[in-house]
Motif scaffolding. Sequence first.
Motif, PDB file in Angstrom:
ATOM      1  N   ASP A   1     -39.633 -90.200  18.813  1.00  7.70           N
ATOM      2  CA  ASP A   1     -40.855 -90.517  18.080  1.00  7.70           C
ATOM      3  C   ASP A   1     -40.713 -90.140  16.612  1.00  7.70           C
ATOM      4  OD1 ASP A   1     -42.407 -91.374  20.406  1.00  7.70           O
ATOM      5  OD2 ASP A   1     -42.322 -89.272  20.999  1.00  7.70           O
ATOM      6  N   TYR A   2     -41.200 -91.002  15.740  1.00  7.14           N
ATOM      7  CA  TYR A   2     -41.185 -90.672  14.321  1.00  7.14           C
ATOM      8  C   TYR A   2     -42.362 -91.350  13.617  1.00  7.14           C
ATOM      9  CZ  TYR A   2     -38.818 -95.241  13.915  1.00  7.14           C
ATOM     10  OH  TYR A   2     -38.484 -96.572  13.997  1.00  7.14           O
ATOM     11  N   THR A   3     -42.697 -90.823  12.447  1.00  4.93           N
ATOM     12  CA  THR A   3     -43.810 -91.335  11.654  1.00  4.93           C
ATOM     13  C   THR A   3     -43.333 -91.578  10.227  1.00  4.93           C
ATOM     14  OG1 THR A   3     -45.399 -90.092  12.981  1.00  4.93           O
ATOM     15  CG2 THR A   3     -46.158 -90.909  10.846  1.00  4.93           C
ATOM     16  N   ILE A   4     -43.680 -92.743   9.696  1.00  2.00           N
ATOM     17  CA  ILE A   4     -43.307 -93.104   8.332  1.00  2.00           C
ATOM     18  C   ILE A   4     -44.519 -92.924   7.429  1.00  2.00           C
ATOM     19  CG2 ILE A   4     -42.476 -94.964   6.827  1.00  2.00           C
ATOM     20  CD1 ILE A   4     -41.124 -96.166   9.307  1.00  2.00           C
ATOM     21  N   ALA A   5     -44.305 -92.171   6.351  1.00  2.00           N
ATOM     22  CA  ALA A   5     -45.353 -91.912   5.353  1.00  2.00           C
ATOM     23  C   ALA A   5     -46.597 -91.273   5.968  1.00  2.00           C
ATOM     24  CB  ALA A   5     -45.726 -93.205   4.622  1.00  2.00           C
ATOM     25  N   GLY A   6     -46.466 -90.680   7.134  1.00  2.00           N
ATOM     26  CA  GLY A   6     -47.572 -89.994   7.766  1.00  2.00           C
ATOM     27  C   GLY A   6     -48.625 -90.902   8.362  1.00  2.00           C
ATOM     28  N   VAL A   7     -48.413 -92.231   8.287  1.00  2.00           N
ATOM     29  CA  VAL A   7     -49.462 -93.150   8.741  1.00  2.00           C
ATOM     30  C   VAL A   7     -48.962 -94.235   9.691  1.00  2.00           C
ATOM     31  CG1 VAL A   7     -50.884 -92.790   6.691  1.00  2.00           C
ATOM     32  CG2 VAL A   7     -49.152 -94.600   6.693  1.00  2.00           C
ATOM     33  N   VAL A   8     -47.632 -94.420   9.813  1.00  2.00           N
ATOM     34  CA  VAL A   8     -47.096 -95.488  10.661  1.00  2.00           C
ATOM     35  C   VAL A   8     -46.297 -94.855  11.798  1.00  2.00           C
ATOM     36  CG1 VAL A   8     -45.693 -97.574  10.772  1.00  2.00           C
ATOM     37  CG2 VAL A   8     -46.969 -97.031   8.674  1.00  2.00           C
ATOM     38  N   PRO A   9     -46.903 -94.679  12.979  1.00  2.00           N
ATOM     39  CA  PRO A   9     -46.166 -94.108  14.110  1.00  2.00           C
ATOM     40  C   PRO A   9     -45.224 -95.147  14.715  1.00  2.00           C
ATOM     41  CG  PRO A   9     -48.391 -94.674  14.783  1.00  2.00           C
ATOM     42  CD  PRO A   9     -48.318 -94.954  13.307  1.00  2.00           C
ATOM     43  N   SER A  10     -44.015 -94.701  15.065  1.00  2.00           N
ATOM     44  CA  SER A  10     -43.011 -95.582  15.664  1.00  2.00           C
ATOM     45  C   SER A  10     -42.247 -94.799  16.721  1.00  2.00           C
ATOM     46  CB  SER A  10     -42.044 -96.116  14.594  1.00  2.00           C
ATOM     47  OG  SER A  10     -42.731 -96.802  13.581  1.00  2.00           O
ATOM     48  N   ARG A  11     -41.508 -95.515  17.562  1.00  2.00           N
ATOM     49  CA  ARG A  11     -40.706 -94.841  18.578  1.00  2.00           C
ATOM     50  C   ARG A  11     -39.562 -95.738  19.034  1.00  2.00           C
ATOM     51  NH1 ARG A  11     -44.125 -93.881  23.966  1.00  2.00           N
ATOM     52  NH2 ARG A  11     -44.765 -92.151  22.620  1.00  2.00           N
ATOM     53  N   ASN A  12     -38.461 -95.070  19.404  1.00  2.73           N
ATOM     54  CA  ASN A  12     -37.375 -95.715  20.125  1.00  2.73           C
ATOM     55  C   ASN A  12     -37.487 -95.284  21.582  1.00  2.73           C
ATOM     56  OD1 ASN A  12     -36.477 -96.763  17.727  1.00  2.73           O
ATOM     57  ND2 ASN A  12     -34.832 -95.272  17.450  1.00  2.73           N
ATOM     58  N   GLU A  13     -37.490 -96.233  22.492  1.00  6.39           N
ATOM     59  CA  GLU A  13     -37.715 -95.931  23.906  1.00  6.39           C
ATOM     60  C   GLU A  13     -36.404 -95.895  24.684  1.00  6.39           C
ATOM     61  OE1 GLU A  13     -40.488 -98.846  25.275  1.00  6.39           O
ATOM     62  OE2 GLU A  13     -42.209 -97.849  24.338  1.00  6.39           O
TER      63      GLU A  13
ATOM     64  N   PRO B   1     -45.633-101.632   1.702  1.00  9.29           N
ATOM     65  CA  PRO B   1     -44.780-102.488   0.887  1.00  9.29           C
ATOM     66  C   PRO B   1     -43.381-101.877   0.733  1.00  9.29           C
ATOM     67  CG  PRO B   1     -46.215-101.199  -0.516  1.00  9.29           C
ATOM     68  CD  PRO B   1     -46.623-100.899   0.898  1.00  9.29           C
ATOM     69  N   LEU B   2     -42.473-102.627   0.121  1.00  4.90           N
ATOM     70  CA  LEU B   2     -41.119-102.152  -0.118  1.00  4.90           C
ATOM     71  C   LEU B   2     -41.148-100.859  -0.918  1.00  4.90           C
ATOM     72  CD1 LEU B   2     -38.069-102.777   0.137  1.00  4.90           C
ATOM     73  CD2 LEU B   2     -38.236-103.959  -2.064  1.00  4.90           C
ATOM     74  N   GLY B   3     -40.408 -99.839  -0.433  1.00  6.24           N
ATOM     75  CA  GLY B   3     -40.370 -98.559  -1.126  1.00  6.24           C
ATOM     76  C   GLY B   3     -39.600 -97.538  -0.303  1.00  6.24           C
ATOM     77  N   THR B   4     -39.598 -96.301  -0.781  1.00  3.67           N
ATOM     78  CA  THR B   4     -38.969 -95.192  -0.067  1.00  3.67           C
ATOM     79  C   THR B   4     -40.045 -94.190   0.332  1.00  3.67           C
ATOM     80  OG1 THR B   4     -36.866 -95.435  -1.235  1.00  3.67           O
ATOM     81  CG2 THR B   4     -37.297 -93.313  -0.197  1.00  3.67           C
ATOM     82  N   TYR B   5     -40.095 -93.866   1.625  1.00  2.00           N
ATOM     83  CA  TYR B   5     -41.162 -93.031   2.168  1.00  2.00           C
ATOM     84  C   TYR B   5     -40.567 -91.861   2.952  1.00  2.00           C
ATOM     85  CZ  TYR B   5     -43.740 -97.344   1.252  1.00  2.00           C
ATOM     86  OH  TYR B   5     -44.267 -98.463   0.655  1.00  2.00           O
ATOM     87  N   THR B   6     -41.318 -90.779   3.041  1.00  2.40           N
ATOM     88  CA  THR B   6     -40.906 -89.664   3.892  1.00  2.40           C
ATOM     89  C   THR B   6     -41.079 -90.055   5.359  1.00  2.40           C
ATOM     90  OG1 THR B   6     -43.121 -88.694   3.832  1.00  2.40           O
ATOM     91  CG2 THR B   6     -41.532 -87.948   2.163  1.00  2.40           C
ATOM     92  N   ALA B   7     -40.245 -89.470   6.209  1.00  2.00           N
ATOM     93  CA  ALA B   7     -40.330 -89.710   7.650  1.00  2.00           C
ATOM     94  C   ALA B   7     -40.191 -88.381   8.375  1.00  2.00           C
ATOM     95  CB  ALA B   7     -39.245 -90.670   8.106  1.00  2.00           C
TER      96      ALA B   7
END
Length: 346
Positions: free
Chosen positions: A275-287, A229-235
């Motif tokens: 590669d980066y991870t949001i809140a330790g649970v959402v993996p993401s990447r820029n290719e 949800p909307l919020g501020t998370y560590t990355a």
Amino acid sequence: MVGAVKVFLAGVAGTALVVASAQAGGFSRGTADTDILFEEGNFNMRAGATVVAPQRGYATINGVAATDPNYTNTYVVPTAAIKLNLTDYARCAGTYTEVYGGSTSFGPQKREADRIRIGGVQTSNATASTNLGVDEFGLTCAAGFMVGDLGIGDGKIWLIGGAFLEQFDYTEVTDFGTLTFNGSYTPGFRAGAAFEIPEIALRAQILYRSQVNHRPGGTYTGLVPRALPLGTYTATGAGTTPQSVEAKFQTGVAEGTLVFGSVKWTDWSVIDTLDYTIAGVVPSRNEYFWKDGWTVSGGVGRQFNDWLSGSVSLTWDQGVSTTEDLLTDTWTLGTGIQMKAERASL
């Protein structure tokens, strides 16, 4: 060619090549001014800034004529260097520049093309803007050895080595939020050698710069559809800046005239993804999936009087894109001037 002329022209040649490197492929911006090591005098300093206005845009987007403006933003590349002779054959230089960077702003047509909707719900994260900056603070030293009279002047061999600290900052603004990374200073090194005959302003050198692995921390403010949800998370992120090898050559060809050139290989293929991870649970990447790139420059410098020199250079930079035609081959015409006062040059 007298000493004041050859030193003055060498400085303005470096200015022209800074303009060229600031517009090279990948994320290239500035290059540490290690050429100050070869300046005459026990103490030297110089600083400058290069303004670059790249003109990159889309001809078509999803098969339709593009109406968005250019997506690359104008930027400034700062550079500064201070050199101190320790002995006649040993000297060190402290340098600063923004070695890598990128700044983009995408128009509404591109952002709409990036969005994906499933069941009426937008699920993809269209990017509005990105900004990358990688600062470098370096210390480079050179040790010289005489090789004797070569008939056209005394030759010198220089062994060059040093270390640098590189700091990684990144901001990305999307439909759903803002991702920000502020990395710590991470070390790297450079090493090389040079040969010169100062009497005719001849110098040939080769310099290697190491890659640097970054693990920056940051924050993500926004929401992640179907996940957070909307919020501020560590990355937390992971990325690598590339190694490179550059060979440079210059020589005086007439009184007050210098020709120069360079060839540089950069290991852009090391940048597959960010590669980066949001809140330790959402993996993401820029290719990216770039390929290695080559940059070739050449030019001429001319001293007009005791305080003013100018130069012009032409640079070809190989495009590094493999998945999208965003970073194609480029040709750059660069110019530089150097004005010299009694105690300093700019």
